[in-house]
Design a protein around this motif. Structure first.
Motif, PDB file in Angstrom:
ATOM      1  N   ALA A 101      -0.534   1.361  -3.380  1.00 56.05           N
ATOM      2  CA  ALA A 101      -1.407   2.506  -3.149  1.00 56.05           C
ATOM      3  C   ALA A 101      -1.889   3.034  -4.490  1.00 56.05           C
ATOM      4  CB  ALA A 101      -0.671   3.605  -2.391  1.00 56.05           C
ATOM      5  N   VAL A 102      -3.157   3.423  -4.540  1.00 53.24           N
ATOM      6  CA  VAL A 102      -3.723   3.998  -5.768  1.00 53.24           C
ATOM      7  C   VAL A 102      -4.339   5.352  -5.431  1.00 53.24           C
ATOM      8  CG1 VAL A 102      -5.325   3.704  -7.686  1.00 53.24           C
ATOM      9  CG2 VAL A 102      -4.233   1.695  -6.665  1.00 53.24           C
ATOM     10  N   ALA A 110      -6.002  -2.860  -2.245  1.00 55.08           N
ATOM     11  CA  ALA A 110      -5.042  -1.760  -2.339  1.00 55.08           C
ATOM     12  C   ALA A 110      -5.363  -0.694  -1.288  1.00 55.08           C
ATOM     13  CB  ALA A 110      -5.084  -1.143  -3.736  1.00 55.08           C
ATOM     14  N   ALA A 111      -4.402   0.156  -1.024  1.00 52.24           N
ATOM     15  CA  ALA A 111      -4.649   1.337  -0.202  1.00 52.24           C
ATOM     16  C   ALA A 111      -5.084   2.432  -1.167  1.00 52.24           C
ATOM     17  CB  ALA A 111      -3.384   1.750   0.542  1.00 52.24           C
ATOM     18  N   ALA A 112      -6.308   2.897  -1.035  1.00 46.83           N
ATOM     19  CA  ALA A 112      -6.865   3.813  -2.023  1.00 46.83           C
ATOM     20  C   ALA A 112      -7.029   5.217  -1.459  1.00 46.83           C
ATOM     21  CB  ALA A 112      -8.204   3.293  -2.528  1.00 46.83           C
ATOM     22  N   PHE A 113      -6.818   6.191  -2.327  1.00 45.91           N
ATOM     23  CA  PHE A 113      -6.937   7.598  -1.967  1.00 45.91           C
ATOM     24  C   PHE A 113      -7.652   8.327  -3.105  1.00 45.91           C
ATOM     25  CE2 PHE A 113      -3.250   5.799   0.019  1.00 45.91           C
ATOM     26  CZ  PHE A 113      -3.217   6.323   1.312  1.00 45.91           C
ATOM     27  N   TYR A 123      -0.176   3.251   6.609  1.00 45.44           N
ATOM     28  CA  TYR A 123      -1.245   2.629   5.824  1.00 45.44           C
ATOM     29  C   TYR A 123      -0.872   1.241   5.281  1.00 45.44           C
ATOM     30  CZ  TYR A 123      -3.186   7.357   5.873  1.00 45.44           C
ATOM     31  OH  TYR A 123      -3.677   8.578   6.255  1.00 45.44           O
ATOM     32  N   ASN A 124       0.238   0.686   5.775  1.00 44.20           N
ATOM     33  CA  ASN A 124       0.695  -0.627   5.315  1.00 44.20           C
ATOM     34  C   ASN A 124       0.883  -0.629   3.802  1.00 44.20           C
ATOM     35  OD1 ASN A 124       1.471  -3.327   5.403  1.00 44.20           O
ATOM     36  ND2 ASN A 124      -0.648  -4.083   5.307  1.00 44.20           N
ATOM     37  N   ILE A 125       1.608   0.368   3.310  1.00 44.70           N
ATOM     38  CA  ILE A 125       1.825   0.558   1.875  1.00 44.70           C
ATOM     39  C   ILE A 125       3.268   0.245   1.514  1.00 44.70           C
ATOM     40  CG2 ILE A 125       2.022   2.353   0.089  1.00 44.70           C
ATOM     41  CD1 ILE A 125      -0.368   3.736   1.423  1.00 44.70           C
ATOM     42  N   ILE A 160       0.655   4.164  -7.333  1.00 43.45           N
ATOM     43  CA  ILE A 160       0.081   4.269  -8.670  1.00 43.45           C
ATOM     44  C   ILE A 160      -0.918   5.411  -8.706  1.00 43.45           C
ATOM     45  CG2 ILE A 160      -1.356   3.043 -10.374  1.00 43.45           C
ATOM     46  CD1 ILE A 160      -0.161   0.434  -8.936  1.00 43.45           C
ATOM     47  N   VAL A 161      -0.939   6.152  -9.795  1.00 45.20           N
ATOM     48  CA  VAL A 161      -1.918   7.222  -9.991  1.00 45.20           C
ATOM     49  C   VAL A 161      -2.883   6.786 -11.089  1.00 45.20           C
ATOM     50  CG1 VAL A 161      -2.317   9.648 -10.525  1.00 45.20           C
ATOM     51  CG2 VAL A 161      -0.237   8.963  -9.289  1.00 45.20           C
TER      52      VAL A 161
END
Length: 347
Positions: A59-60, A88-91, A123-125, A131-132
């Motif tokens: 995740a990012v 990636a799973a992004a936010f 979210y399949n993370i 990661i930030v």
């Protein structure tokens, strides 16, 4: 053509600002889910599972820059979409800026990590690969959570355990790191308030620093009672640090608290960092101070210093260019993104 499966949605980020009296407006921070499914890329040739290590996708959380005064569009959604398209799973975090003060944005990014970890299955993370990513002042925010995620004032305020706030890595693009020489003064003022930056502004180095026309807006002209409350909350924040965890001594002032090169400890996660030699707004010395501090703690860091490029390049691609002279396009600098993906897979 793939069908749009999931509509983009925003999650309101609610944190206990009142504990620190750092909220000065009615802005609501939000975390936008940027899922590859809703970008119409979930096809047979999709990258949806390319970064899945068997435990889920990384995740990012993307934090755009803007001197803690605004959030730069070019450093936000385009970057989040790029990470989503890569698998990636992004936010995207829309965090608090001036007139709100530290630690408002820090609380929000910490709460965002907590949300992502708590909803990892949804979210399949991989919950151990969050990661930030941040740029400029957003890079300062990403570096701050990297350095301070384990601090008691954060996990106690959010009523969780410290490990729930741990980022496994940070990606920093031309970040503001220091609050000393070579800092970006406007970012410091917007983050802390003019009254907490007097030592910096009165320094010999700052005498030649050009302050932009928004200076009068960042001062806020708080009255004596508000200034007393500000000092009181920072004193309380400092006294909550615990030396046994490698935290700050109470005697340090708040300007030094947010000078991240001095906050790197064994708890700081690995980092990917890049900047340009030509950046005259946030000089490369900021990145080098961070790398040097990481080296002293023997924490792995991948550092790229590109020879040319203005500040604020983001992805440096033509599709997000905003300058008529195309100075924000660079084939050389574009390479940072693919290198960051490789770094992520190595975590």
């Amino acid at each position: 053509m793939c069908k749009q499966i999931e509509a983009r949605r925003k999650i309101a980020i609610k944190v206990p600002y009142e504990k620190f009296q750092c909220k000065k407006d009615n802005f609501t921070a939000t975390l936008t889910v940027v899922n590859e499914k809703e970008e119409n890329h979930l096809c047979k040739t999709s990258n949806y599972n390319r970064m899945n290590d068997g435990k889920g996708r990384p995740a990012v959380i993307v934090c755009p820059g803007g001197a803690y005064f605004f959030k730069c569009d070019r450093e936000g959604m385009p970057v989040a979409k790029a990470f989503a398209k890569a698998g990636a799973a992004a936010f995207l975090l829309d965090y608090s800026v001036t007139p709100n003060r530290f630690p408002a944005a820090l609380l929000e990014v910490a709460q965002s990590i907590l949300y992502v970890r708590q909803h990892a299955a949804q979210y399949n993370i991989n919950p151990d690969k969050i990661i930030v990513c941040g740029f400029s002042a957003g890079g300062h925010l990403a570096a701050t959570i990297g350095a301070m995620w384990h601090q008691p004032f954060l996990w106690k305020a959010l009523q969780t355990t410290r490990e729930m706030l741990r980022p496994q890595g940070i990606i920093l693009g031309y970040p503001v790191i220091t609050t000393g020489e070579n800092t970006h003064i406007d970012s410091c003022i917007n983050l802390l308030g003019y009254e907490n930056c007097t030592d910096l502004l009165e320094s010999d180095w700052a005498a030649g620093y050009w302050l932009n026309g928004e200076m009068t807006q960042t001062q806020n002209c708080w009255n004596e009672q508000e200034q007393w409350e500000l000092k009181k909350r920072y004193d309380e924040l400092l006294t909550d640090y615990e030396k046994k965890e490698g935290d700050l001594q109470e005697s340090l002032n708040i300007l030094k608290v947010v000078s991240i090169e001095g906050q790197i400890t064994a708890n700081t996660p690995p980092a990917f960092i890049w900047t340009t030699f030509d950046d005259d707004l946030v000089p490369m010395e900021n990145s080098m101070l961070f790398v040097e501090a990481m080296r002293k703690e023997n924490i792995p860091v991948e550092f790229h210093l590109f020879p040319h490029g203005i500040h604020g390049l983001s992805l440096a691609t033509e599709d997000i260019s905003a300058m008529p002279d195309r100075q924000d396009i660079s084939l050389t600098v574009q390479a940072w993104f693919s290198m960051a993906l490789g770094w992520m897979e190595s975590l």
